[in-house]
Each structure stands twice: as C-alpha cells, then as structure tokens.
Design an enzyme around this catalytic site. Structure first.
Site, PDB file in Angstrom:
ATOM      1  N   SER A  48       0.850  -1.184   0.000  1.00  0.00           N
ATOM      2  CA  SER A  48       0.000   0.000   0.000  1.00  0.00           C
ATOM      3  C   SER A  48       0.888   1.236   0.000  1.00  0.00           C
ATOM      4  O   SER A  48       1.855   1.307   0.765  1.00  0.00           O
ATOM      5  CB  SER A  48      -0.921   0.017   1.223  1.00  0.00           C
ATOM      6  OG  SER A  48      -1.786   1.120   1.197  1.00  0.00           O
ATOM      7  N   GLU A  49       0.568   2.227  -0.865  1.00  0.00           N
ATOM      8  CA  GLU A  49       1.490   3.353  -1.044  1.00  0.00           C
ATOM      9  C   GLU A  49       1.606   4.258   0.165  1.00  0.00           C
ATOM     10  O   GLU A  49       2.486   5.110   0.225  1.00  0.00           O
ATOM     11  CB  GLU A  49       1.164   4.160  -2.303  1.00  0.00           C
ATOM     12  CG  GLU A  49      -0.182   4.807  -2.347  1.00  0.00           C
ATOM     13  CD  GLU A  49      -1.184   4.013  -3.164  1.00  0.00           C
ATOM     14  OE1 GLU A  49      -1.976   4.643  -3.867  1.00  0.00           O
ATOM     15  OE2 GLU A  49      -1.181   2.770  -3.083  1.00  0.00           O
ATOM     16  N   ASN A  50       0.719   4.093   1.164  1.00  0.00           N
ATOM     17  CA  ASN A  50       0.888   4.892   2.383  1.00  0.00           C
ATOM     18  C   ASN A  50       1.963   4.306   3.297  1.00  0.00           C
ATOM     19  O   ASN A  50       2.252   4.874   4.348  1.00  0.00           O
ATOM     20  CB  ASN A  50      -0.437   5.043   3.139  1.00  0.00           C
ATOM     21  CG  ASN A  50      -1.067   3.719   3.508  1.00  0.00           C
ATOM     22  OD1 ASN A  50      -1.044   2.778   2.729  1.00  0.00           O
ATOM     23  ND2 ASN A  50      -1.648   3.629   4.678  1.00  0.00           N
TER      24      ASN A  50
END
Length: 219
Positions: A48-50
């Site tokens: 997940s890019e977070n």
C-alpha cells in the site's frame, strides 16, 4: 446483479490473475476487495502506497485497528512478516519497478490503454494520489471496474477526461467480462455467462475484438 454481486464478481476474477511471489498494489475502492479473494494456495505480498508491505484482507467487524489502514483510509490486517515505512520509501519501491501487479479503478479507459481515474473537471477532483506512479512503475496494470457508470460508458475509443497515464493499461476486468489491451485494440477474452457479446458491446464505446476462443468468465 446488485452492487455487492458486481463487486464480488470483479474482485474474485481479478484475484485469479495473481501468482505466487507477486508484489501487488491494490488501488482505492473496488480493488481493495481483491485482498479478500486471493486463493489460499497463492502467496502474494500486498503493498500500500501509504507505507505498508504485507497487507492482509479486511478485518472482522469490531476488530479494526485504527493504526492499520490502506491508502484510501480503509481498515486492513497484516500478515506475519509485514513491515511499515514512510511514503518516500513506499514510492521508492513503486518507482524502482518492484511492484509486479497494480489493480486500479477507472473513470475511463480507452482502446490505447490510456487511463483517466483522478478527476472530472468542474465536478469531482479527488486527486491523483499514487496512481500515476503505479501506472508507469508496475509491470502489469489491471483495471477492476464496473463496466459502466449508470448510462455512461467507461470503456471508450478515446478518453475524454484528463489522463492519469497514457498507454499503460494491460487488462480490464468488469462484471461483464475480461478484456486485454493489444496493439490492435481491446480483445474480449472471457465473458460473464449472464451477458451476451452483443450486450457487452452495447455497453462499450470501443469496438471489441472477440477472441476466437472466448471463454466463460471464471470468478
């Protein structure tokens, strides 16, 4: 099909594209449901890019951890060996070509593999997020999306909304079927038995190339 059936049909079929060892990013919205349908004998690493690597499926109701969310703010779980880090490191993974598959949503996609999924001028501007980086930094891009938005067609000859990236989409999975982007156009490879080829084409602006070995969609 109701909304939940449509989402499940698309997510289940998209999950079948994943292979052992794949590092996979799931976009906001419908694509997040794919995590719940990854076959038990297939071991993938969800990113997940977070800033999360080793994401699991959705938690049971009442067992949500407010410190474990995906890029869209939805609650997730983690698998043994998961790690978290800052967004700069996360985008280093993406831009460095270490994500094998990205499964994203779409406002529009066209026969050249162009994708528009970040704004409707004058109406909606949710922001591009990490979609631009994922489209150009991932080895395979799959769109998991509803075939139409009400009466509006989403699979077009040419996108009319501002593009997120050009020519990066490889596959489209909707409740109606599975399509592949090729140099000759969009090839319909699988069809949901609940629909006819004529119905799929009528819901699509782009002219579909029907595969000679058209198969039933296996969700």
């Amino acid at each position: 099909m109701d909304k939940n059936q449509i989402r499940e049909t698309i997510a289940r079929r998209a999950a079948k594209e994943l292979k052992d060892g794949d590092v996979v990013n799931l976009g906001i919205g419908l694509p997040t449901f794919v995590a719940n349908y990854v076959p038990k004998d297939v071991h993938v690493i969800l990113q997940s890019e977070n800033g999360l690597l080793g994401m699991g499926g959705s938690p049971e109701q009442g067992k949500e951890n407010p410190e474990l969310i995906n890029a869209g703010g939805g609650f997730v779980t983690t698998l043994p060996g998961a790690s978290s880090f800052d967004s700069a490191t996360s985008f280093g993974i993406i831009r460095g070509g270490h994500v094998d598959v990205s499964i994203l949503g779409a406002l529009q996609v066209d026969e050249k593999g162009n994708l528009a999924n970040w704004m409707i001028p004058g109406k909606k501007t949710p922001g591009m997020g990490g979609a631009m980086d994922l489209l150009v930094g991932t080895r395979k891009v799959i769109l998991a999306m509803e075939h139409t938005a009400g009466e509006n067609k989403k699979i077009l000859k040419e996108c009319t909304l501002p593009l997120t990236a050009a020519g990066q989409v490889n596959m489209i999975i909707t409740e109606m079927g599975v399509m592949e982007i090729t140099p000759k156009g969009i090839v319909l490879k699988e069809i949901n038995p609940a629909f006819t080829v004529e119905q799929v084409q009528n819901a699509t602006e782009a002219i579909l190339i029907v595969c000679e070995n058209l198969k039933p969609m296996n969700g």
